[in-house]
Design a protein around this motif. Sequence first.
Motif, PDB file in Angstrom:
ATOM      1  N   GLY A 162     -16.737 -36.862 -59.643  1.00 55.11           N
ATOM      2  CA  GLY A 162     -18.056 -37.508 -58.944  1.00 55.11           C
ATOM      3  C   GLY A 162     -19.397 -37.016 -59.955  1.00 55.11           C
ATOM      4  O   GLY A 162     -20.084 -38.212 -60.146  1.00 55.11           O
ATOM      5  N   LEU A 163     -19.116 -36.109 -60.966  1.00 56.07           N
ATOM      6  CA  LEU A 163     -20.488 -35.969 -62.055  1.00 56.07           C
ATOM      7  C   LEU A 163     -20.228 -36.969 -63.057  1.00 56.07           C
ATOM      8  O   LEU A 163     -21.141 -37.713 -63.408  1.00 56.07           O
ATOM      9  CB  LEU A 163     -19.997 -34.604 -62.501  1.00 56.07           C
ATOM     10  CG  LEU A 163     -21.068 -34.510 -63.882  1.00 56.07           C
ATOM     11  CD1 LEU A 163     -22.339 -34.361 -63.175  1.00 56.07           C
ATOM     12  CD2 LEU A 163     -20.857 -33.035 -64.131  1.00 56.07           C
ATOM     13  N   VAL A 166     -21.923 -40.257 -61.429  1.00 57.16           N
ATOM     14  CA  VAL A 166     -23.247 -40.039 -61.584  1.00 57.16           C
ATOM     15  C   VAL A 166     -23.864 -40.301 -63.002  1.00 57.16           C
ATOM     16  O   VAL A 166     -24.770 -41.208 -63.109  1.00 57.16           O
ATOM     17  CB  VAL A 166     -23.838 -38.742 -61.092  1.00 57.16           C
ATOM     18  CG1 VAL A 166     -25.129 -38.575 -61.379  1.00 57.16           C
ATOM     19  CG2 VAL A 166     -23.457 -38.533 -59.628  1.00 57.16           C
ATOM     20  N   PHE A 170     -26.265 -43.517 -64.179  1.00 57.71           N
ATOM     21  CA  PHE A 170     -27.505 -42.822 -64.816  1.00 57.71           C
ATOM     22  C   PHE A 170     -27.730 -43.503 -66.258  1.00 57.71           C
ATOM     23  O   PHE A 170     -28.899 -44.171 -66.543  1.00 57.71           O
ATOM     24  CB  PHE A 170     -27.481 -41.552 -64.789  1.00 57.71           C
ATOM     25  CG  PHE A 170     -28.903 -40.801 -65.462  1.00 57.71           C
ATOM     26  CD1 PHE A 170     -30.165 -40.570 -64.717  1.00 57.71           C
ATOM     27  CD2 PHE A 170     -29.050 -40.540 -66.599  1.00 57.71           C
ATOM     28  CE1 PHE A 170     -31.094 -39.823 -65.126  1.00 57.71           C
ATOM     29  CE2 PHE A 170     -30.069 -40.124 -67.372  1.00 57.71           C
ATOM     30  CZ  PHE A 170     -31.185 -39.770 -66.644  1.00 57.71           C
ATOM     31  N   THR A 307     -20.175 -39.181 -48.355  1.00 59.38           N
ATOM     32  CA  THR A 307     -20.916 -37.947 -49.078  1.00 59.38           C
ATOM     33  C   THR A 307     -20.287 -36.665 -49.057  1.00 59.38           C
ATOM     34  O   THR A 307     -20.377 -36.037 -50.090  1.00 59.38           O
ATOM     35  CB  THR A 307     -22.328 -37.777 -48.445  1.00 59.38           C
ATOM     36  OG1 THR A 307     -23.093 -38.900 -48.747  1.00 59.38           O
ATOM     37  CG2 THR A 307     -23.107 -36.576 -49.244  1.00 59.38           C
ATOM     38  N   TYR A 388     -22.519 -41.666 -55.318  1.00 59.00           N
ATOM     39  CA  TYR A 388     -23.131 -41.355 -56.857  1.00 59.00           C
ATOM     40  C   TYR A 388     -23.828 -42.518 -57.395  1.00 59.00           C
ATOM     41  O   TYR A 388     -24.655 -42.402 -58.054  1.00 59.00           O
ATOM     42  CB  TYR A 388     -21.886 -41.081 -57.538  1.00 59.00           C
ATOM     43  CG  TYR A 388     -20.870 -42.016 -57.644  1.00 59.00           C
ATOM     44  CD1 TYR A 388     -21.018 -43.003 -58.793  1.00 59.00           C
ATOM     45  CD2 TYR A 388     -19.514 -42.101 -57.139  1.00 59.00           C
ATOM     46  CE1 TYR A 388     -19.819 -44.030 -59.031  1.00 59.00           C
ATOM     47  CE2 TYR A 388     -18.822 -43.374 -57.267  1.00 59.00           C
ATOM     48  CZ  TYR A 388     -18.823 -44.189 -58.431  1.00 59.00           C
ATOM     49  OH  TYR A 388     -18.087 -45.007 -58.673  1.00 59.00           O
ATOM     50  N   TYR A 389     -23.626 -43.850 -56.641  1.00 55.95           N
ATOM     51  CA  TYR A 389     -24.471 -44.715 -57.191  1.00 55.95           C
ATOM     52  C   TYR A 389     -25.956 -44.718 -56.758  1.00 55.95           C
ATOM     53  O   TYR A 389     -26.804 -44.837 -57.697  1.00 55.95           O
ATOM     54  CB  TYR A 389     -23.957 -46.163 -56.406  1.00 55.95           C
ATOM     55  CG  TYR A 389     -22.934 -47.051 -57.426  1.00 55.95           C
ATOM     56  CD1 TYR A 389     -21.678 -46.512 -57.475  1.00 55.95           C
ATOM     57  CD2 TYR A 389     -23.314 -48.154 -57.623  1.00 55.95           C
ATOM     58  CE1 TYR A 389     -20.869 -47.327 -58.176  1.00 55.95           C
ATOM     59  CE2 TYR A 389     -22.611 -49.064 -58.468  1.00 55.95           C
ATOM     60  CZ  TYR A 389     -21.324 -48.565 -58.781  1.00 55.95           C
ATOM     61  OH  TYR A 389     -20.225 -49.430 -59.520  1.00 55.95           O
ATOM     62  N   ILE A 391     -27.425 -41.623 -56.098  1.00 59.69           N
ATOM     63  CA  ILE A 391     -27.736 -40.358 -56.920  1.00 59.69           C
ATOM     64  C   ILE A 391     -28.238 -40.766 -58.378  1.00 59.69           C
ATOM     65  O   ILE A 391     -29.181 -40.489 -59.004  1.00 59.69           O
ATOM     66  CB  ILE A 391     -26.819 -39.323 -56.822  1.00 59.69           C
ATOM     67  CG1 ILE A 391     -26.891 -38.819 -55.295  1.00 59.69           C
ATOM     68  CG2 ILE A 391     -27.327 -38.113 -57.790  1.00 59.69           C
ATOM     69  CD1 ILE A 391     -25.250 -37.995 -55.191  1.00 59.69           C
ATOM     70  N   GLY A 392     -27.352 -41.619 -58.950  1.00 66.37           N
ATOM     71  CA  GLY A 392     -27.559 -42.038 -60.387  1.00 66.37           C
ATOM     72  C   GLY A 392     -28.748 -42.971 -60.631  1.00 66.37           C
ATOM     73  O   GLY A 392     -29.310 -42.863 -61.482  1.00 66.37           O
ATOM     74  N   TYR A 393     -28.834 -43.882 -59.651  1.00 74.87           N
ATOM     75  CA  TYR A 393     -29.789 -44.725 -59.724  1.00 74.87           C
ATOM     76  C   TYR A 393     -31.300 -44.119 -59.461  1.00 74.87           C
ATOM     77  O   TYR A 393     -32.282 -44.345 -60.246  1.00 74.87           O
ATOM     78  CB  TYR A 393     -29.794 -45.850 -58.397  1.00 74.87           C
ATOM     79  CG  TYR A 393     -30.762 -46.911 -58.421  1.00 74.87           C
ATOM     80  CD1 TYR A 393     -30.775 -47.974 -59.418  1.00 74.87           C
ATOM     81  CD2 TYR A 393     -32.026 -46.802 -57.773  1.00 74.87           C
ATOM     82  CE1 TYR A 393     -31.682 -48.999 -59.349  1.00 74.87           C
ATOM     83  CE2 TYR A 393     -33.008 -47.844 -57.607  1.00 74.87           C
ATOM     84  CZ  TYR A 393     -32.986 -48.908 -58.391  1.00 74.87           C
ATOM     85  OH  TYR A 393     -33.893 -49.866 -58.547  1.00 74.87           O
ATOM     86  N   ALA A 395     -32.178 -41.139 -59.845  1.00 74.34           N
ATOM     87  CA  ALA A 395     -32.224 -39.879 -60.875  1.00 74.34           C
ATOM     88  C   ALA A 395     -32.828 -40.688 -62.193  1.00 74.34           C
ATOM     89  O   ALA A 395     -33.553 -40.245 -62.666  1.00 74.34           O
ATOM     90  CB  ALA A 395     -31.023 -39.354 -61.095  1.00 74.34           C
TER      91      ALA A 395
END
Length: 439
Positions: A162-163, A166, A170, A307, A388-389, A391-393, A395
């Motif tokens: 998952g990390l 992300v 990012f 999630t 994660y899409y 969250i990365g976006y 962030a």
Amino acid sequence: MLAAITFYCWLALSLLYYAFVHTPAPINIVVNLSAGLVCTLALAAVSSDQLLLKVYLISFSLATALASLQLSRDQPAFTPDFILFLVLHMSLLGLAIAAGTAVVTRPFHVHRNDSNAILSVLLLALIAIAVSVTLMKGVRLTGFLQGLKTDGDLYRVSGLSGLQGVLTIFLLCCFTSMGKLSRVVLVLATLAISIVDVKRGDSIRILTFLFFCALIFVHRYGLRRRYLILLVGLGIITAIVFVIAGEVRQNLYSAGVSISSILNSRINISSVDWLYGYFGINISVLQRYFESATTAPGYFAQLLQLTFSSSPGSLAETMSINGFNAGTAFSTFASANQIFPTADYFVFCVLIAAMVALAKASGSISLMAFLMLQIFGFVFGNQLILPYYLIGYFAAGAYLISANATAEPLTTVAGRHGLASMPPGQIHGMQAGQRPNRI
């Protein structure tokens, strides 16, 4: 001129297809010509500031028109109820994209820092995590080379994977803020991971992302030969990689079974059938969702489940035509012949408008290119269903806005050199030492 040429070519090719290959139902012919008109208007009438809207309208116009041709003999004819559903949902999402673009008028610019320590560290962390996951779980490619079809989830490590996702999103969103070496490493690492994980889609997405980066840069600063070559080259390479990778994967799955036979194609040309099967048939697959008795899961229900779970579960029955199951991003909202949008869909449109506004506020070419990739990708499905899409976006958007708040904007640099009134093409033609728009 381009719009007129597009319309006449569209009309001529459609008539040739109807005359020599297949004449579909009258409603399909009307849809095809209407889609051509929408594409023409998108090229001619949509403001140059609404580049996202242009991409959205053109991509869905092409997909809808291709589906209307019924290149697969198993595609159903369109129905009036389905067309009304499609028009309403497409129109609302188009309005959301246009509204998000209009909220912020900040121009795109490049704030690149070759010594950006944060992005460099995150890139190294991404590579380290990918290597760790590989050492712990192995790679999916090994099984495929032995003729074994394995689930990609078997090669994931809870938390670490998952990390990794992300960080990948990012860094792609921050792509044009990275140094040249870091960008090359990121692209090569992403391609390598997609190959060992046998994820053709990831390879196609990174190539398409680069295409949209180049497209936005050309749109912002003017067309030059090297950028034209880059655009055309990326487009051709993406199509070739898609077809070749598809053939290789098909031979691993079922040797001797062609894509044309699976599609039940009317023309039996493998390269065309690969592209049609993953782009042209999708609106027809959406119609299957629309006519199904299964209750549509909705966007946010799926997002919440993903999630808190590593598996998508069975929120909805998967519809397909001969195994082709990409029902566009609208499939999440389609079922039981329900024509009108749900509350869930309205909230989804608000989310997309917010993402567009964030990309414009950041002024980042790569953040906008990533969002453009997602909007273009709505023709195939909805990657934004993956947590994660998002969250990365978001962030990356926050980071870019924060980082650029202390950086000198492009317009200030241009004004310092007395270039504020010069057209983008002339600014681009400056000497390398003065070029503020260089990536």
